[in-house]
Scaffold this active site. Structure first.
Site, PDB file in Angstrom:
ATOM      1  N   ARG A 128       0.840  -1.206   0.000  1.00 36.95           N
ATOM      2  CA  ARG A 128       0.000   0.000   0.000  1.00 36.95           C
ATOM      3  C   ARG A 128       0.873   1.254   0.000  1.00 36.95           C
ATOM      4  O   ARG A 128       0.537   2.250  -0.639  1.00 36.95           O
ATOM      5  CB  ARG A 128      -0.919  -0.031   1.232  1.00 36.95           C
ATOM      6  CG  ARG A 128      -1.870   1.150   1.318  1.00 36.95           C
ATOM      7  CD  ARG A 128      -2.927   0.942   2.406  1.00 36.95           C
ATOM      8  NE  ARG A 128      -2.461   1.330   3.719  1.00 36.95           N
ATOM      9  CZ  ARG A 128      -3.181   1.206   4.845  1.00 36.95           C
ATOM     10  NH1 ARG A 128      -4.384   0.676   4.808  1.00 36.95           N
ATOM     11  NH2 ARG A 128      -2.695   1.593   5.998  1.00 36.95           N
ATOM     12  N   ARG A 134       1.223   7.454   2.134  1.00 34.48           N
ATOM     13  CA  ARG A 134       1.231   7.507   3.597  1.00 34.48           C
ATOM     14  C   ARG A 134       2.624   7.195   4.121  1.00 34.48           C
ATOM     15  O   ARG A 134       3.150   6.110   3.906  1.00 34.48           O
ATOM     16  CB  ARG A 134       0.230   6.496   4.166  1.00 34.48           C
ATOM     17  CG  ARG A 134      -1.185   6.986   4.074  1.00 34.48           C
ATOM     18  CD  ARG A 134      -2.159   5.970   4.641  1.00 34.48           C
ATOM     19  NE  ARG A 134      -1.844   5.567   6.012  1.00 34.48           N
ATOM     20  CZ  ARG A 134      -2.661   4.839   6.762  1.00 34.48           C
ATOM     21  NH1 ARG A 134      -3.825   4.434   6.269  1.00 34.48           N
ATOM     22  NH2 ARG A 134      -2.321   4.500   7.987  1.00 34.48           N
ATOM     23  N   ARG A 146       3.504  -0.176  14.704  1.00 34.16           N
ATOM     24  CA  ARG A 146       2.031  -0.098  14.723  1.00 34.16           C
ATOM     25  C   ARG A 146       1.425  -1.441  15.134  1.00 34.16           C
ATOM     26  O   ARG A 146       0.428  -1.484  15.847  1.00 34.16           O
ATOM     27  CB  ARG A 146       1.504   0.333  13.350  1.00 34.16           C
ATOM     28  CG  ARG A 146       1.681   1.838  13.129  1.00 34.16           C
ATOM     29  CD  ARG A 146       1.748   2.200  11.670  1.00 34.16           C
ATOM     30  NE  ARG A 146       0.521   1.972  10.952  1.00 34.16           N
ATOM     31  CZ  ARG A 146       0.451   1.858   9.621  1.00 34.16           C
ATOM     32  NH1 ARG A 146       1.564   1.933   8.889  1.00 34.16           N
ATOM     33  NH2 ARG A 146      -0.691   1.684   9.033  1.00 34.16           N
TER      34      ARG A 146
HETATM   35  P1  ADP Z   1      -4.041   1.795  10.107  1.00 33.10           P
HETATM   36  O1  ADP Z   1      -5.254   1.026  10.540  1.00 33.10           O
HETATM   37  O2  ADP Z   1      -3.579   1.434   8.733  1.00 33.10           O
HETATM   38  O3  ADP Z   1      -2.932   1.831  11.116  1.00 33.10           O
HETATM   39  P2  ADP Z   1      -5.454   4.305  10.448  1.00 33.10           P
HETATM   40  O4  ADP Z   1      -5.775   5.050   9.222  1.00 33.10           O
HETATM   41  O5  ADP Z   1      -6.582   3.698  11.207  1.00 33.10           O
HETATM   42  O6  ADP Z   1      -4.411   3.267   9.940  1.00 33.10           O
HETATM   43  O7  ADP Z   1      -4.627   5.201  11.471  1.00 33.10           O
HETATM   44  C1  ADP Z   1      -3.437   5.854  11.116  1.00 33.10           C
HETATM   45  C2  ADP Z   1      -2.806   6.495  12.345  1.00 33.10           C
HETATM   46  O8  ADP Z   1      -3.706   7.487  12.889  1.00 33.10           O
HETATM   47  C3  ADP Z   1      -2.526   5.564  13.520  1.00 33.10           C
HETATM   48  O9  ADP Z   1      -1.294   4.885  13.394  1.00 33.10           O
HETATM   49  C4  ADP Z   1      -2.560   6.541  14.699  1.00 33.10           C
HETATM   50  O10 ADP Z   1      -1.363   7.300  14.770  1.00 33.10           O
HETATM   51  C5  ADP Z   1      -3.657   7.501  14.321  1.00 33.10           C
HETATM   52  N1  ADP Z   1      -4.973   7.041  14.845  1.00 33.10           N
HETATM   53  C6  ADP Z   1      -6.036   6.620  14.107  1.00 33.10           C
HETATM   54  N2  ADP Z   1      -7.064   6.279  14.907  1.00 33.10           N
HETATM   55  C7  ADP Z   1      -6.628   6.473  16.183  1.00 33.10           C
HETATM   56  C8  ADP Z   1      -7.210   6.283  17.471  1.00 33.10           C
HETATM   57  N3  ADP Z   1      -8.455   5.815  17.620  1.00 33.10           N
HETATM   58  N4  ADP Z   1      -6.484   6.596  18.569  1.00 33.10           N
HETATM   59  C9  ADP Z   1      -5.246   7.076  18.450  1.00 33.10           C
HETATM   60  N5  ADP Z   1      -4.622   7.268  17.280  1.00 33.10           N
HETATM   61  C10 ADP Z   1      -5.306   6.961  16.141  1.00 33.10           C
END
Ligand code: ADP
Length: 191
Positions: A128, A134, A146
């Site tokens: 991706r 990203r 992550r």
């Molecule tokens: P992915 O599921 O691919 O890790 P997301 O798009 O859900 O990606 O999230 C990207 C980033 O945004 C996370 O790694 C985090 O830094 C932040 N983030 C997203 N949702 C949350 C959450 N509920 N709480 C804290 N940080 C979040």
């Protein structure tokens, strides 16, 4: 209302499946990752704050995330239900979500986790990263961080909703349509 938490590690396909669920069930998709990226793109103060965490593969602090989520829910009250994607990612976020929905006599109908193993996740995210733009998808050590954060901070959210019998897992490997079929089987029991 049908209120779904679409759960699973980064790269498990939550966003892809959420889009398909929205088409079929007409729910509102709320992705905290998308909301943060929107703020990043528009260079808002919230986006600037979130960036420092996102770039490391860390979680944005609960207070910031919960406030943003609450605002989004408050703006969208007249919907058939919500699909929460990427939220809640910690136990305090889950507690805040329960309180928020409880104010309208609503609750989470189910948490459905997409089950995908670590090596598949790393390869999907690196793939991706070639096109997504990203920053957090291009570096394997950030991806591994992550996954580690998911295991430590986020996976307890599965157990939290499991205590009330609301959590379930489906196999997140296979074609997009196969996985969607499995999700619809569960959704049809809820709506
Ligand atoms: P992915 O599921 O691919 O890790 P997301 O798009 O859900 O990606 O999230 C990207 C980033 O945004 C996370 O790694 C985090 O830094 C932040 N983030 C997203 N949702 C949350 C959450 N509920 N709480 C804290 N940080 C979040």
């Amino acid at each position: 209302m049908t209120n779904l938490i679409l759960f699973g590690p980064p790269g498990s396909g939550k966003g892809t499946q959420a889009t398909k669920l929205v088409e079929k069930y007409g729910l509102l998709h709320i992705s905290t990752g998308d909301l943060f990226r929107y703020n990043l793109k528009n260079n808002t103060p919230l986006g600037q704050e979130a960036k420092t965490y996102m770039d490391k593969g860390a979680l944005v602090p609960d207070s910031v995330t919960i406030k943003m989520l609450k605002a989004k829910v408050d703006e969208n009250k007249n919907v058939g239900g919500y699909i929460f994607d990427g939220f809640p990612r910690t136990i305090p976020q889950a507690e805040a979500l329960n309180i928020l929905l409880g104010e309208d006599n609503e609750s989470i109908s189910a948490l459905i986790a997409l089950d995908v193993d670590d090596e598949e996740i790393v390869s999907r995210l690196l793939e991706r990263g070639k096109t997504s733009g990203r920053a957090d998808d291009t570096d394997e050590s950030i991806i591994r961080n992550r996954i580690a954060v998911y295991k430590k901070e986020t996976s307890p959210v599965y157990d939290y909703y499991n205590e009330t019998g609301h959590s379930m897992k489906i196999k997140g490997i296979g074609s997009i349509d196969d996985i969607f079929g499995r999700l619809c089987n569960e959704m049809d029991k809820l709506v």
